[in-house]
Design an enzyme around this catalytic site. Sequence first.
Site, PDB file in Angstrom:
ATOM      1  N   ASP A  47      39.709 110.378  11.560  1.00  0.00           N
ATOM      2  CA  ASP A  47      39.895 110.086  12.983  1.00  0.00           C
ATOM      3  C   ASP A  47      41.342 110.341  13.380  1.00  0.00           C
ATOM      4  O   ASP A  47      42.267 110.180  12.576  1.00  0.00           O
ATOM      5  CB  ASP A  47      39.541 108.631  13.282  1.00  0.00           C
ATOM      6  N   ARG A  48      41.547 110.696  14.634  1.00  0.00           N
ATOM      7  CA  ARG A  48      42.893 111.034  15.118  1.00  0.00           C
ATOM      8  C   ARG A  48      43.925 109.935  14.862  1.00  0.00           C
ATOM      9  O   ARG A  48      45.045 110.233  14.442  1.00  0.00           O
ATOM     10  CB  ARG A  48      42.823 111.374  16.613  1.00  0.00           C
TER      11      ARG A  48
END
Length: 236
Positions: free
Chosen positions: A71-72
């Site tokens: 995930d970012r």
Amino acid sequence: MNPNNTNDPLALKERILYEDNHLLILNKRAGEIVQGDNTGDKPLLELARDYIRVVGNKPGNVFCGLVHRLDRPVSGAVVYAKTSKALSRMNELVKKRDIDKVYWAIVEGCPKDAESHLTHYLIKNEKNNKTFVSDREKDGYQRAELEYKVLVKTERYSLLEVRLLTGRHHQIRAQLSHIGCPIKGDLKYGARRSNEDGSISLHARRVAFEHPVSHEQIEALAKPFNPLFEKILNSK
């Protein structure tokens, strides 16, 4: 979120955890995207391609494939394949769950058990990009398993080591929140406040697997960029 990275491909050198002719394992900063999305931000995948092109003096397009995602707002080890043969074989390892993934998570409070095996059932809501958790099986929900142990407990936070046994959307974030221990900074899953840089305190610490070509055992350890991890570790 600004990961404070540079578009200079040679700057990736200091973040390489492992590299050979087939694989490139990088230490991703929180805020970077591993592959392109609708934001238009340059992904780590493209930086990796630029690096391979420059270092290998290869004109034109070069191959670089993403093996797994982070995930970012998460940092840590991410694996790219430099050949189609390696990517195909790594995809098989992912499918068979033959890649050992260990994360470090700073959570609010402390779990009631010092270590445990969590089994829940998860479903992703596409509209708000969030995963919901059930303690029992339901139609459309996927079984999710992980193991954790508490490494350090402080007055406000705990540092957990988490081993993923399945690979579901936002699995660690959702399951830890469900047991009352949201990850620091993770507002989506119940954290009390955000981190200043927009990250969450989740770090992909280790990946280990059998090399897809040489069959030697590969282990890559990623040092967290967030100094709070080291600060908590040193508070033991």
